[in-house]
Write an enzyme that holds these catalytic residues in place. Structure first.
Site, PDB file in Angstrom:
ATOM      1  N   SER A  53       1.006  -2.594   0.468  1.00 54.43           N
ATOM      2  CA  SER A  53       1.748  -1.467  -0.106  1.00 54.43           C
ATOM      3  C   SER A  53       3.127  -1.428   0.538  1.00 54.43           C
ATOM      4  CB  SER A  53       0.998  -0.171   0.215  1.00 54.43           C
ATOM      5  OG  SER A  53       1.787   0.965  -0.039  1.00 54.43           O
ATOM      6  N   TYR A 102      -3.608   5.373   5.756  1.00 53.56           N
ATOM      7  CA  TYR A 102      -3.372   4.421   4.657  1.00 53.56           C
ATOM      8  C   TYR A 102      -2.349   3.375   5.084  1.00 53.56           C
ATOM      9  CZ  TYR A 102      -1.639   2.889   0.053  1.00 53.56           C
ATOM     10  OH  TYR A 102      -1.241   2.139  -1.024  1.00 53.56           O
TER      11      TYR A 102
HETATM   12  N1  LIG Z   1      -0.664   3.165  -7.333  1.00 54.59           N
HETATM   13  C1  LIG Z   1       0.289   2.944  -6.464  1.00 54.59           C
HETATM   14  O1  LIG Z   1       1.393   3.491  -6.582  1.00 54.59           O
HETATM   15  C2  LIG Z   1       0.045   1.985  -5.320  1.00 54.59           C
HETATM   16  C3  LIG Z   1       1.126   1.587  -4.530  1.00 54.59           C
HETATM   17  C4  LIG Z   1       0.919   0.659  -3.517  1.00 54.59           C
HETATM   18  C5  LIG Z   1      -0.345   0.139  -3.294  1.00 54.59           C
HETATM   19  N2  LIG Z   1      -1.393   0.565  -4.066  1.00 54.59           N
HETATM   20  C6  LIG Z   1      -2.693  -0.050  -3.803  1.00 54.59           C
HETATM   21  O2  LIG Z   1      -3.092  -0.767  -4.952  1.00 54.59           O
HETATM   22  C7  LIG Z   1      -4.513  -0.849  -5.024  1.00 54.59           C
HETATM   23  C8  LIG Z   1      -4.965  -0.404  -6.391  1.00 54.59           C
HETATM   24  O3  LIG Z   1      -4.424   0.871  -6.622  1.00 54.59           O
HETATM   25  P1  LIG Z   1      -4.300   1.507  -8.076  1.00 54.59           P
HETATM   26  O4  LIG Z   1      -3.091   2.322  -8.097  1.00 54.59           O
HETATM   27  O5  LIG Z   1      -4.505   0.463  -9.102  1.00 54.59           O
HETATM   28  O6  LIG Z   1      -5.518   2.517  -7.983  1.00 54.59           O
HETATM   29  P2  LIG Z   1      -6.590   3.048  -9.005  1.00 54.59           P
HETATM   30  O7  LIG Z   1      -7.170   4.257  -8.354  1.00 54.59           O
HETATM   31  O8  LIG Z   1      -6.003   3.143 -10.371  1.00 54.59           O
HETATM   32  O9  LIG Z   1      -7.673   1.872  -9.013  1.00 54.59           O
HETATM   33  C9  LIG Z   1      -8.443   1.573  -7.886  1.00 54.59           C
HETATM   34  C10 LIG Z   1      -9.820   1.131  -8.338  1.00 54.59           C
HETATM   35  O10 LIG Z   1     -10.552   0.819  -7.138  1.00 54.59           O
HETATM   36  C11 LIG Z   1     -11.853   1.340  -7.256  1.00 54.59           C
HETATM   37  N3  LIG Z   1     -12.392   1.586  -5.921  1.00 54.59           N
HETATM   38  C12 LIG Z   1     -12.031   2.558  -5.053  1.00 54.59           C
HETATM   39  N4  LIG Z   1     -12.778   2.468  -3.932  1.00 54.59           N
HETATM   40  C13 LIG Z   1     -13.616   1.425  -4.103  1.00 54.59           C
HETATM   41  C14 LIG Z   1     -14.636   0.840  -3.311  1.00 54.59           C
HETATM   42  N5  LIG Z   1     -14.950   1.333  -2.106  1.00 54.59           N
HETATM   43  N6  LIG Z   1     -15.293  -0.241  -3.783  1.00 54.59           N
HETATM   44  C15 LIG Z   1     -15.010  -0.733  -5.019  1.00 54.59           C
HETATM   45  N7  LIG Z   1     -14.067  -0.216  -5.819  1.00 54.59           N
HETATM   46  C16 LIG Z   1     -13.373   0.853  -5.374  1.00 54.59           C
HETATM   47  C17 LIG Z   1     -11.703   2.621  -8.077  1.00 54.59           C
HETATM   48  O11 LIG Z   1     -12.926   2.979  -8.691  1.00 54.59           O
HETATM   49  C18 LIG Z   1     -10.613   2.228  -9.068  1.00 54.59           C
HETATM   50  O12 LIG Z   1     -11.155   1.702 -10.259  1.00 54.59           O
HETATM   51  C19 LIG Z   1      -5.023   0.003  -3.861  1.00 54.59           C
HETATM   52  O13 LIG Z   1      -5.334  -0.851  -2.781  1.00 54.59           O
HETATM   53  C20 LIG Z   1      -3.832   0.880  -3.523  1.00 54.59           C
HETATM   54  O14 LIG Z   1      -3.842   1.267  -2.184  1.00 54.59           O
HETATM   55  C21 LIG Z   1      -1.227   1.460  -5.080  1.00 54.59           C
END
Ligand SMILES: NC(=O)c1ccc[n+]([C@@H]2O[C@H](COP(=O)([O-])OP(=O)(O)OC[C@H]3O[C@@H](n4cnc5c(N)ncnc54)[C@H](O)[C@@H]3O)[C@@H](O)[C@H]2O)c1
Length: 246
Positions: free
Chosen positions: A140, A153
């Site tokens: 991230s 985080y």
């Molecule tokens: N959305 C953002 O702005 C952003 C920015 C930087 C990094 N991230 C990172 O990107 C990754 C994905 O984020 P996103 O925005 O697509 O999120 P999201 O919430 O849309 O999707 C995450 C998915 O992971 C699944 N999940 C959560 N915990 C889990 C577990 N213990 N085991 C299996 N599945 C699990 C959820 O059910 C969900 O379907 C994460 O690691 C997040 O930290 C997101």
């Protein structure tokens, strides 16, 4: 990517789903791993519409037995793992870091850092038996700079970058190619639910003046997993509209 197999954790939503669809368009077969059966199966069905084979494994990445199961089910169904998007993660309740409860801190470490480590441990073990593979870990912007109110985080995402760089040094000669992505704030369903003025403030803080869209992450991940990125190894790729540059 025809005939290749990818595992995508957190494939039921956001970056995971976008990447699954992008890889399926490139004719890769997909194993979607997610806590949510409903969302994971939705992604599988969307992938199948492109004509590829796809399976769903309901699993919690923070539980090592679940991780072993998603790896073994992929091997049983597809016979190999060529690509791994190690992506599932959670954020936090947004309090100042030292006000975070011990329980919340441990939960974020369990999912984001231990979950990523378990995945790497058991996926790379299989990749080594079949000649190697490519991996993208989701860090991230909070993995390259501090993130006020998201301290646990940010700590896990810095940890993922440490794992990525170290494993790159250890396994590159065995044809394991590994990188991390560092996305900025994206317009996911969670962010879209924020008040309009909060979204505007977040967008104004980005040099490009807007938030990211999940497909802009999926495009980069698909490239990094592909042979077109064959000499990119141990890198942290920012996908943040310029935020890390400030
Ligand atoms: N959305 C953002 O702005 C952003 C920015 C930087 C990094 N991230 C990172 O990107 C990754 C994905 O984020 P996103 O925005 O697509 O999120 P999201 O919430 O849309 O999707 C995450 C998915 O992971 C699944 N999940 C959560 N915990 C889990 C577990 N213990 N085991 C299996 N599945 C699990 C959820 O059910 C969900 O379907 C994460 O690691 C997040 O930290 C997101």
């Amino acid at each position: 990517m025809q005939g290749k197999t990818a595992i995508i954790t957190g494939g039921g939503s956001g970056f995971g789903r976008e990447t699954a669809l992008k890889l399926a368009q490139k004719e890769a077969n997909i194993c979607v791993v997610d806590l949510s059966k409903e969302h994971g199966e939705e992604t599988v069905n969307l992938c199948k519409e492109t004509g590829v084979d796809a399976i769903f494994v309901e699993a919690d990445v923070s539980k090592v037995e679940d991780v072993k199961r998603y790896v073994s089910e992929t091997m049983k169904h597809f016979g190999k793992i060529d690509m791994f998007f190690n992506n599932a993660g959670i954020s936090g309740s947004g309090v100042r870091t030292l006000e975070c409860s011990e329980e919340e801190f441990e939960k974020i470490i369990d999912v984001n850092l231990k979950g990523a480590f378990y995945g790497l441990k058991y996926v790379v073990n299989e990749m080594l038996k079949t000649g190697g593979g490519s991996i993208v870990n989701t860090a991230s912007l909070g993995g390259v700079v501090g993130m006020p109110t998201l301290g646990p985080y940010s700590a896990t995402k810095h940890g993922i970058i440490g794992l990525t760089k170290t494993i790159a040094g250890e396994y590159g000669r065995e044809n394991i190619r590994i990188n991390a992505i560092a996305p900025g704030t994206n317009e996911t369903p969670m962010v879209k639910a924020f008040p309009a003025d909060a979204i505007k403030a977040m967008a104004d803080a980005v040099p490009m003046g807007r938030l990211g869209q999940p497909h802009e992450v999926g495009n980069v991940v698909a490239f990094l997993l592909s042979d077109e990125a064959s000499y990119i190894h141990g890198a942290v790729i920012s996908i943040d509209g310029g935020s890390a540059a400030l």
